[in-house]
Design a protein around this motif. Structure first.
Motif, PDB file in Angstrom:
ATOM      1  N   LEU A   1      55.012  -1.271  67.970  1.00 32.88           N
ATOM      2  CA  LEU A   1      53.880  -1.863  67.564  1.00 32.88           C
ATOM      3  C   LEU A   1      53.168  -0.566  66.359  1.00 32.88           C
ATOM      4  CD1 LEU A   1      52.252  -4.458  69.931  1.00 32.88           C
ATOM      5  CD2 LEU A   1      53.294  -4.869  68.399  1.00 32.88           C
ATOM      6  N   LYS A   2      52.583  -0.919  65.069  1.00 37.73           N
ATOM      7  CA  LYS A   2      51.651  -0.009  64.358  1.00 37.73           C
ATOM      8  C   LYS A   2      50.521   0.454  65.002  1.00 37.73           C
ATOM      9  CE  LYS A   2      49.580  -0.050  60.001  1.00 37.73           C
ATOM     10  NZ  LYS A   2      49.038  -0.781  58.912  1.00 37.73           N
ATOM     11  N   GLN A   3      50.207  -0.256  65.603  1.00 34.09           N
ATOM     12  CA  GLN A   3      48.390   0.429  66.433  1.00 34.09           C
ATOM     13  C   GLN A   3      49.482   1.078  67.938  1.00 34.09           C
ATOM     14  OE1 GLN A   3      49.564  -2.691  65.560  1.00 34.09           O
ATOM     15  NE2 GLN A   3      47.626  -3.424  65.115  1.00 34.09           N
ATOM     16  N   ALA A   4      50.559   1.177  67.869  1.00 31.92           N
ATOM     17  CA  ALA A   4      50.992   1.730  69.041  1.00 31.92           C
ATOM     18  C   ALA A   4      51.654   2.830  69.165  1.00 31.92           C
ATOM     19  CB  ALA A   4      52.226   1.306  69.937  1.00 31.92           C
ATOM     20  N   LYS A   5      51.783   3.461  67.452  1.00 32.06           N
ATOM     21  CA  LYS A   5      52.606   5.078  67.245  1.00 32.06           C
ATOM     22  C   LYS A   5      51.596   6.221  67.459  1.00 32.06           C
ATOM     23  CE  LYS A   5      54.576   2.327  62.984  1.00 32.06           C
ATOM     24  NZ  LYS A   5      55.009   2.655  61.608  1.00 32.06           N
ATOM     25  N   LYS A   6      50.456   5.856  67.736  1.00 29.23           N
ATOM     26  CA  LYS A   6      49.707   6.859  68.081  1.00 29.23           C
ATOM     27  C   LYS A   6      50.041   7.652  69.443  1.00 29.23           C
ATOM     28  CE  LYS A   6      44.729   8.460  68.055  1.00 29.23           C
ATOM     29  NZ  LYS A   6      43.398   8.032  68.439  1.00 29.23           N
ATOM     30  N   GLU A   7      49.969   6.690  70.204  1.00 26.67           N
ATOM     31  CA  GLU A   7      50.517   6.338  71.791  1.00 26.67           C
ATOM     32  C   GLU A   7      52.042   6.791  72.075  1.00 26.67           C
ATOM     33  OE1 GLU A   7      50.485   7.152  75.964  1.00 26.67           O
ATOM     34  OE2 GLU A   7      48.614   7.090  74.224  1.00 26.67           O
ATOM     35  N   TRP A   8      52.836   7.407  70.890  1.00 25.55           N
ATOM     36  CA  TRP A   8      54.586   7.538  71.054  1.00 25.55           C
ATOM     37  C   TRP A   8      54.344   9.193  70.639  1.00 25.55           C
ATOM     38  CZ3 TRP A   8      59.374   5.779  71.123  1.00 25.55           C
ATOM     39  CH2 TRP A   8      60.337   6.486  70.765  1.00 25.55           C
ATOM     40  N   ASP A   9      53.156   9.634  69.009  1.00 22.73           N
ATOM     41  CA  ASP A   9      52.778  10.758  69.305  1.00 22.73           C
ATOM     42  C   ASP A   9      52.611  11.746  70.034  1.00 22.73           C
ATOM     43  OD1 ASP A   9      53.819  10.326  66.155  1.00 22.73           O
ATOM     44  OD2 ASP A   9      52.631   9.532  65.319  1.00 22.73           O
ATOM     45  N   ARG A  10      51.689  10.888  70.365  1.00 19.13           N
ATOM     46  CA  ARG A  10      51.082  11.869  71.874  1.00 19.13           C
ATOM     47  C   ARG A  10      52.238  12.096  72.963  1.00 19.13           C
ATOM     48  NH1 ARG A  10      48.570  11.603  77.419  1.00 19.13           N
ATOM     49  NH2 ARG A  10      49.534   9.486  77.300  1.00 19.13           N
ATOM     50  N   ILE A  11      52.753  10.769  73.581  1.00 16.64           N
ATOM     51  CA  ILE A  11      53.754  11.009  74.576  1.00 16.64           C
ATOM     52  C   ILE A  11      54.933  12.390  74.089  1.00 16.64           C
ATOM     53  CG2 ILE A  11      55.385   8.737  74.069  1.00 16.64           C
ATOM     54  CD1 ILE A  11      53.671  10.292  77.371  1.00 16.64           C
ATOM     55  N   ALA A  12      55.315  12.314  72.865  1.00 12.41           N
ATOM     56  CA  ALA A  12      56.530  13.492  72.764  1.00 12.41           C
ATOM     57  C   ALA A  12      55.870  14.230  73.213  1.00 12.41           C
ATOM     58  CB  ALA A  12      56.479  12.692  71.191  1.00 12.41           C
ATOM     59  N   LYS A  13      54.796  14.565  72.295  1.00 10.55           N
ATOM     60  CA  LYS A  13      54.718  15.658  72.857  1.00 10.55           C
ATOM     61  C   LYS A  13      54.425  16.476  73.845  1.00 10.55           C
ATOM     62  CE  LYS A  13      51.038  15.928  68.876  1.00 10.55           C
ATOM     63  NZ  LYS A  13      50.211  16.127  68.924  1.00 10.55           N
ATOM     64  N   ILE A  14      54.521  15.584  75.231  1.00 10.38           N
ATOM     65  CA  ILE A  14      54.324  15.983  76.694  1.00 10.38           C
ATOM     66  C   ILE A  14      54.984  15.970  77.257  1.00 10.38           C
ATOM     67  CG2 ILE A  14      51.976  15.897  76.046  1.00 10.38           C
ATOM     68  CD1 ILE A  14      51.742  13.162  77.681  1.00 10.38           C
ATOM     69  N   LEU A  15      55.901  14.747  77.031  1.00  8.00           N
ATOM     70  CA  LEU A  15      57.059  14.432  78.057  1.00  8.00           C
ATOM     71  C   LEU A  15      58.342  16.396  78.511  1.00  8.00           C
ATOM     72  CD1 LEU A  15      58.365  11.326  76.061  1.00  8.00           C
ATOM     73  CD2 LEU A  15      57.890  11.772  78.690  1.00  8.00           C
ATOM     74  N   GLY A  16      58.655  16.904  77.213  1.00  7.03           N
ATOM     75  CA  GLY A  16      59.115  18.184  78.403  1.00  7.03           C
ATOM     76  C   GLY A  16      59.974  17.797  78.342  1.00  7.03           C
ATOM     77  N   GLU A  17      60.696  18.849  78.838  1.00  7.94           N
ATOM     78  CA  GLU A  17      61.994  18.448  79.295  1.00  7.94           C
ATOM     79  C   GLU A  17      62.681  17.686  80.664  1.00  7.94           C
ATOM     80  OE1 GLU A  17      64.315  20.782  78.909  1.00  7.94           O
ATOM     81  OE2 GLU A  17      62.688  21.467  77.211  1.00  7.94           O
ATOM     82  N   LEU A  18      61.878  16.394  80.615  1.00  6.88           N
ATOM     83  CA  LEU A  18      62.434  15.315  81.261  1.00  6.88           C
ATOM     84  C   LEU A  18      63.836  14.578  80.708  1.00  6.88           C
ATOM     85  CD1 LEU A  18      58.708  12.778  82.154  1.00  6.88           C
ATOM     86  CD2 LEU A  18      60.608  14.778  83.793  1.00  6.88           C
ATOM     87  N   PRO A  19      64.213  14.525  81.942  1.00  7.91           N
ATOM     88  CA  PRO A  19      65.478  14.164  81.269  1.00  7.91           C
ATOM     89  C   PRO A  19      65.520  12.801  80.390  1.00  7.91           C
ATOM     90  CG  PRO A  19      65.987  13.510  83.306  1.00  7.91           C
ATOM     91  CD  PRO A  19      64.684  14.486  82.920  1.00  7.91           C
ATOM     92  N   LEU A  20      64.869  12.288  79.785  1.00  7.41           N
ATOM     93  CA  LEU A  20      64.517  10.799  78.592  1.00  7.41           C
ATOM     94  C   LEU A  20      65.826  10.824  77.501  1.00  7.41           C
ATOM     95  CD1 LEU A  20      61.233  10.247  78.873  1.00  7.41           C
ATOM     96  CD2 LEU A  20      62.777   9.410  80.774  1.00  7.41           C
ATOM     97  N   SER A  21      66.497   9.848  77.838  1.00  3.18           N
ATOM     98  CA  SER A  21      67.619   9.742  76.473  1.00  3.18           C
ATOM     99  C   SER A  21      66.930   8.544  75.774  1.00  3.18           C
ATOM    100  CB  SER A  21      68.202   9.966  76.747  1.00  3.18           C
ATOM    101  OG  SER A  21      68.806   8.872  77.862  1.00  3.18           O
ATOM    102  N   GLU A  22      67.923   8.156  74.377  1.00  4.12           N
ATOM    103  CA  GLU A  22      67.744   7.021  73.911  1.00  4.12           C
ATOM    104  C   GLU A  22      67.880   6.088  74.405  1.00  4.12           C
ATOM    105  OE1 GLU A  22      67.082   7.055  70.565  1.00  4.12           O
ATOM    106  OE2 GLU A  22      66.588   8.335  69.854  1.00  4.12           O
ATOM    107  N   LEU A  23      68.549   5.714  75.588  1.00  2.00           N
ATOM    108  CA  LEU A  23      68.403   4.802  76.833  1.00  2.00           C
ATOM    109  C   LEU A  23      67.870   4.466  77.193  1.00  2.00           C
ATOM    110  CD1 LEU A  23      72.046   5.877  78.863  1.00  2.00           C
ATOM    111  CD2 LEU A  23      71.963   4.380  76.899  1.00  2.00           C
ATOM    112  N   ASP A  24      66.600   5.817  77.311  1.00  2.00           N
ATOM    113  CA  ASP A  24      65.396   5.205  77.454  1.00  2.00           C
ATOM    114  C   ASP A  24      64.271   5.001  76.760  1.00  2.00           C
ATOM    115  OD1 ASP A  24      65.722   6.263  80.480  1.00  2.00           O
ATOM    116  OD2 ASP A  24      65.794   8.017  79.722  1.00  2.00           O
ATOM    117  N   GLN A  25      64.566   4.235  75.583  1.00  2.48           N
ATOM    118  CA  GLN A  25      63.928   3.931  74.603  1.00  2.48           C
ATOM    119  C   GLN A  25      63.161   2.910  74.308  1.00  2.48           C
ATOM    120  OE1 GLN A  25      65.406   2.987  70.661  1.00  2.48           O
ATOM    121  NE2 GLN A  25      64.063   4.890  69.755  1.00  2.48           N
TER     122      GLN A  25
END
Length: 154
Positions: free
Chosen positions: A46-70
């Motif tokens: 959602l357009k309004q959820a992009k802020k959370e997408w950007d925020r969480i991108a900074k803090i995910l760190g080294e968790l083994p998340l991949s495109e499969l978790d998108q």
């Protein structure tokens, strides 16, 4: 039902060298998948959820998340926005309307359940992170109590 697997660092069981090596090989496979590209927003976000997408991108760190978790991450971001919006609306309208519970309360409960599921799946809760890895204890270089009690490491 089988227990969820833990990463080697989080395992408390005493493992043989062979078991440790086998577990390490399994864990290496987690990093063989393409990492999530946070530079581009997915179309389902959602357009309004992009802020959370950007925020969480900074803090995910080294968790083994991949495109499969998108898709799970998209669900988390969308529900995070929707929950915040419902909370704001409920604050304005109140929890009781015309003597009955505001339907937003049920909506918020539904969003809350979805958020809880997504955060657990992504390793965003304390318990789910502990299943992935154990926190590293930081050594204190100059511990006066350790010196006082004769700790050889101090």
């Amino acid at each position: 039902m089988a227990r969820p697997k833990k990463l080697l660092d989080a395992a408390t069981k005493n493992l043989t060298i062979e078991e440790k090596e086998a577990k390490l090989e399994e864990e290496k496979a987690l990093y063989n998948y393409e990492r999530i590209n946070f530079k581009n927003y997915p179309t389902a976000l959602l357009k309004q959820a992009k802020k959370e997408w950007d925020r969480i991108a900074k803090i995910l760190g080294e968790l083994p998340l991949s495109e499969l978790d998108q898709q799970t991450l998209i669900r988390y971001c969308n529900y995070s926005y929707l929950y915040a919006q419902a909370t704001a609306d409920l604050t304005l309208e109140g929890s009781v309307i015309e003597g009955r519970a505001n339907p937003l309360v049920n909506i918020m409960n539904s969003y809350s359940k979805e958020l809880k599921a997504a955060t657990s799946e992504l390793g965003l809760t304390i318990n789910s992170r502990l299943r992935i890895t154990t926190p590293k204890s930081e050594a204190i270089d100059d511990d006066p109590f350790a010196k006082m009690f004769g700790d050889a490491n101090a």
